[in-house]
Design an enzyme around this catalytic site. Sequence first.
Site, PDB file in Angstrom:
ATOM      1  N   TYR A 176       0.854  -1.189   0.000  1.00  0.00           N
ATOM      2  CA  TYR A 176       0.000   0.000   0.000  1.00  0.00           C
ATOM      3  C   TYR A 176       0.897   1.249   0.000  1.00  0.00           C
ATOM      4  CZ  TYR A 176      -3.595   3.295   1.462  1.00  0.00           C
ATOM      5  OH  TYR A 176      -4.437   4.370   1.531  1.00  0.00           O
TER       6      TYR A 176
ATOM      7  N   ASN B 253       1.607   3.802   1.774  1.00  0.00           N
ATOM      8  CA  ASN B 253       2.435   4.295   2.887  1.00  0.00           C
ATOM      9  C   ASN B 253       3.256   3.203   3.559  1.00  0.00           C
ATOM     10  OD1 ASN B 253       0.621   2.845   4.385  1.00  0.00           O
ATOM     11  ND2 ASN B 253      -0.169   4.565   5.572  1.00  0.00           N
ATOM     12  N   LYS B 254       3.297   2.004   2.985  1.00  0.00           N
ATOM     13  CA  LYS B 254       4.041   0.918   3.626  1.00  0.00           C
ATOM     14  C   LYS B 254       5.538   1.037   3.299  1.00  0.00           C
ATOM     15  CE  LYS B 254       0.486  -0.631   5.784  1.00  0.00           C
ATOM     16  NZ  LYS B 254      -0.690  -1.251   5.246  1.00  0.00           N
ATOM     17  N   THR B 255       6.366   0.116   3.790  1.00  0.00           N
ATOM     18  CA  THR B 255       7.828   0.306   3.675  1.00  0.00           C
ATOM     19  C   THR B 255       8.319   0.207   2.239  1.00  0.00           C
ATOM     20  OG1 THR B 255       8.195  -2.023   4.190  1.00  0.00           O
ATOM     21  CG2 THR B 255       8.308  -0.464   6.037  1.00  0.00           C
TER      22      THR B 255
END
Length: 386
Positions: free
Chosen positions: A185, A187-189
């Site tokens: 997604y 905003n994930k790493t």
Amino acid sequence: MSVPASFLPFARPDIGEAEIDAVARALRSGWVTTGPETRAFEQEFAAFLGGGVQAIAVNSATAGLHLALEAIGIGPGDEVIAPTLTFTATVEVARYLGADAVLVDVDPVTLNIDPAAIEAAITPRTRAILPVHYGGLACDMAAIHAIARRYGLQVVEDAAHALPASCGGTPVGQLPSAATVFSFYANKTMTTGEGGMVVTRDEALAARMRVMRLHGISRDAFDRFTSRTPAWYYEVVAPGFKYNLTDLAAALGRVQLARLPAFVQRRQQLAARYLRELAGLPLVLPPQAPAGDTHAWHLFVLRLADTARVTRDEVVQALADAGIGTSVHFVPLHRQPYWRDRYALRPQDFPVAEAAYQRMLSVPLFTAMSDAEQGRVIAALRACLQ
Ligand SMILES: *Cc1c(COP(=O)(O)O)cnc(C)c1O
């Protein structure tokens, strides 16, 4: 007072020219849905984790969690145990399958699912445990796997925050769980816009998830259009889903994966500075990983200490006034109308998550933020907490 700098969002993806070039190449290739980029992404992802895992690309972690629970045979009447302090995706997939989610409290230090609470929640209907590596710090997987073995339960890890993380020296994804699910997604790493990856070492589970990912069809489109057997022939062996990843997303993901070691280094550096420079304020700072283990530092979650003279909402407002975005991870599921009403959940049944929720906020921690931007967050926190 200096002129307020531009707004610092809570998170922003780190997309460079290499990602843009890779997506443009995929667009020009003439193959945009699941194909060679997705295959390469799966292979590279499996190699990155190591340990002989198989990787199955999907269009979200939610899809991956659904496939994993379907593949291990979760169905009507079954129960799965998960922490209340998570995103609704962790457990909504159990409801897709007619199963029930049993929410439990978290550990006061790590805010990860509390193994003692898992054990207390087991009933004859319990089939699986869904640990969530909150913020990127691995759960106590040794304790969770011991409980799973003792009661004959499956474990599916929600590793949406935990790329890359390790537990007792083993990378999350290689632990002896049925399956582990990562999220790409925004905003994930690392990100593919939307996307996810399920990994498993179980051949039968991998095969089931591959078939169910694409309508329950036994051959995917790329295989059909590139192999020597007739392209038009396929067999539907189950009522599957439409969860495949596009090659556009996979092309983006391959570049992000190659940058992941640098991403995690930058996140660790940002987390270390927060831990250093926020020490001494009336805050409970997030715990570090045990020595030798990797913390993915997807989130940096602060909790106000009892000695703080301001409320969480006042800190959020002070940071907003300083042009800094924040978030709260999460409104516990026992407070969400659907889960609260379906299972008649009460805040007093989740004292740790409830107390944490009242006092927590997540501050910006993303690879594309500068040292100066982090300095603004630290200064704003000092100004309202000192
Ligand atoms: C982001 C997230 C998910 C869902 O990931 P998607 O790829 O958006 O489906 C699941 N669980 C947790 C804990 C998350 O933070």
